[in-house]
Design a protein around this motif. Sequence first.
Motif, mmCIF file in Angstrom:
data_model
loop_
_atom_site.group_PDB
_atom_site.id
_atom_site.type_symbol
_atom_site.label_atom_id
_atom_site.label_comp_id
_atom_site.label_asym_id
_atom_site.label_seq_id
_atom_site.Cartn_x
_atom_site.Cartn_y
_atom_site.Cartn_z
ATOM 1 N N ARG A 473 -16.274 16.912 -81.562
ATOM 2 C CA ARG A 473 -15.648 17.571 -83.022
ATOM 3 C C ARG A 473 -15.141 16.497 -83.863
ATOM 4 N NH1 ARG A 473 -13.238 22.541 -84.326
ATOM 5 N NH2 ARG A 473 -13.233 23.048 -82.105
ATOM 6 N N SER A 474 -15.562 16.412 -85.212
ATOM 7 C CA SER A 474 -15.016 15.611 -86.137
ATOM 8 C C SER A 474 -13.594 15.743 -86.303
ATOM 9 C CB SER A 474 -15.794 15.748 -87.265
ATOM 10 O OG SER A 474 -15.354 17.007 -87.893
ATOM 11 N N GLU A 475 -12.956 14.822 -86.766
ATOM 12 C CA GLU A 475 -11.523 14.813 -87.165
ATOM 13 C C GLU A 475 -10.846 15.730 -87.789
ATOM 14 O OE1 GLU A 475 -7.736 11.860 -88.285
ATOM 15 O OE2 GLU A 475 -9.751 11.134 -88.206
ATOM 16 N N ASP A 476 -11.803 16.081 -88.897
ATOM 17 C CA ASP A 476 -11.339 17.181 -89.704
ATOM 18 C C ASP A 476 -11.859 18.534 -89.278
ATOM 19 O OD1 ASP A 476 -14.331 17.312 -90.241
ATOM 20 O OD2 ASP A 476 -14.023 16.717 -92.430
ATOM 21 N N GLY A 477 -12.615 18.829 -88.362
ATOM 22 C CA GLY A 477 -12.867 20.011 -87.668
ATOM 23 C C GLY A 477 -14.054 20.420 -88.143
ATOM 24 N N ASN A 478 -14.595 20.058 -89.381
ATOM 25 C CA ASN A 478 -15.803 20.407 -90.104
ATOM 26 C C ASN A 478 -17.206 20.245 -89.477
ATOM 27 O OD1 ASN A 478 -14.553 21.619 -92.194
ATOM 28 N ND2 ASN A 478 -14.701 19.705 -93.157
ATOM 29 N N TRP A 488 -21.535 23.200 -88.662
ATOM 30 C CA TRP A 488 -21.094 22.101 -89.779
ATOM 31 C C TRP A 488 -20.513 23.188 -90.681
ATOM 32 C CZ3 TRP A 488 -24.433 17.307 -91.033
ATOM 33 C CH2 TRP A 488 -23.799 16.552 -91.958
ATOM 34 N N ALA A 489 -19.227 22.871 -90.885
ATOM 35 C CA ALA A 489 -18.143 23.707 -92.207
ATOM 36 C C ALA A 489 -18.703 25.292 -91.867
ATOM 37 C CB ALA A 489 -18.601 23.077 -93.432
#
Length: 597
Positions: A473-478, A488-489
């Motif tokens: 997971r990316s830091e922003d959760g997207n 993705w988003a």
Amino acid sequence: MRLLLFDNHEQCFAVVTRAISATISQEINIFDELSVEVPKTAINVKNFERAMYIGVPIKQDDRYQLFKMEKPETGDSSITVTAIEAASDDLSVQGYIDDRRFVDKAISAVIPTIFEGSTWEFKNYVPDDDLENINFYKISRKEAISKLISTYGVEVQFFYKVEGNRITQKLCEIHKQIGSERSIRIVEGKNATSIKYTVDQTELYTAAIGRGAGIAITDDSGDATGGYSRKIEFDDVVWSKRAGNPVDKPAGQNYVEIPEATQKYGWLDKAGKRQPRLAIFDFDNEQDKAKLLQKTYDKLQKLAGPQVLVETTVAKLGKLPMLGDGVTVVAYHPHKFVVHSRVIKRKIDLIDEAYSNLEIGTSNIERQAEREQAIQTDIHTSKAETDKNFSELNQKTDDFYKNLETKIDESADEQTRRAQEAIKRIEDEVKEKVESTRSEIDQYIKQNSNGPIELIDTNGNFIQGVGKIKEIRSEDGNFVINSSGFNWAGRLIGGKGKLYADDIVGREITGYKITGAHITGGTITGVSITGSSYVNSVSTKYPDDQKRWVVISGDYGFTYSAAGDRPGSWITLDALSIGGVDLTSEQLKKIKEKCGV
């Protein structure tokens, strides 16, 4: 409807604006009671567990009523709360009165003792006409209020002021009589949905003996022995109608009588003569015989006839009468009657005031049909005629009561139906929210599998020393990678052999079967098109009024329009251009033959 929730520090922390039911029951000189039922939601459970008091704005004023919660009950789908006027609790626990005795004192001299040292203030609207004896010995302020009411014959109400989120004033108002005369007519079938009429003869008296305080016994030296003689009576007090007294009461007679009431309601002796219905009233603090006689007569007056009570559910009354207000009630069936008296009880529906209930006590009743005769000036009315009138009154009262019971039942059915509709409406709203939440959860689970991800090196082997992981997971959760694919988003791409996306942007799709889709632009290679899907192409080589277009359709084969809006078909095709080059008639003929046309 607004309910203000206060914590145990008397600070408002929440406001409730929706409830299944909410009513306030009021009665003169009785602490008010609040009953509330709200849906069982997470926020309501949390708020009502924290709350200690519930505030209710008064419609006709900028003040509030405050209730202390007693027994909140949490059920399967709702929270039910019973709360009592907060003054009842305050005046019970905020200290007590040790020993105060008042002899021949006006009420203004007594009241401060009750509230001194408490959180309460008072406003006295009672004139200092009556001087009474009253004692407070090791009793609570609440008990002292009750003694004040019974001794001075007053009526009290409790109010609160709220500023910001705090209670800034607690006020007890003391009146000789609360309420006021109102020009309000409550008419059956017009602004009242039901009227119930009751004649109560449980306490019916036409004469009474009054007993006052006991007289302290003294010894030969004049010192009190601690004992008391029998209670005082007024047998040696004389009343005369000629002197302006309401009735005659000769010396030596230990009771006061209302003769007209005895002739009407008294009991019959063996000779057929009416005798007074006798009561004994106690006034434990009264030491004055003249005052004792007056108090006995005043109480007797209220009980010298059947007590009439009218209960009505208002519909379109506008401004609801206050407790103690004088109003008029009119009913027409089975016979007309008119009642004018005070509102002695109210049950206010805070959700819909049209379902509020009033009880009206009456001292005067007039009947249009076969009205009861006024008090006879001739006290020698014959026994037969009196009994006949009384029998007719009872029969009409019974008939009227039965008729009104039917109306009450119908009204109850309507209120039950309304309550069921309110509950169903709440249940539907809750169900809708649950289904919506469940759908969101299902979608999240669908797009965010809990399955493991295994890391593989460039040779296709598992990377040693690295265990299975849940997701990346990316830091922003997207951006999320898990066993369901790429998220993705909020849009899932790939996973389980399927492609999930709201939009696909690109130039080429190769080797896919596309069913029922609308495709615009790009290059499509090796695709079969089935169903009712269309590929449209419009030529821009020609002028606007000569544009040519073709359609390849699964429903109709090949169709075309030579120009403008003149559609054609494959069968009647006599000219065709491919790639901007016009085919000869011979080439077109060979194409048709190949296609079996």
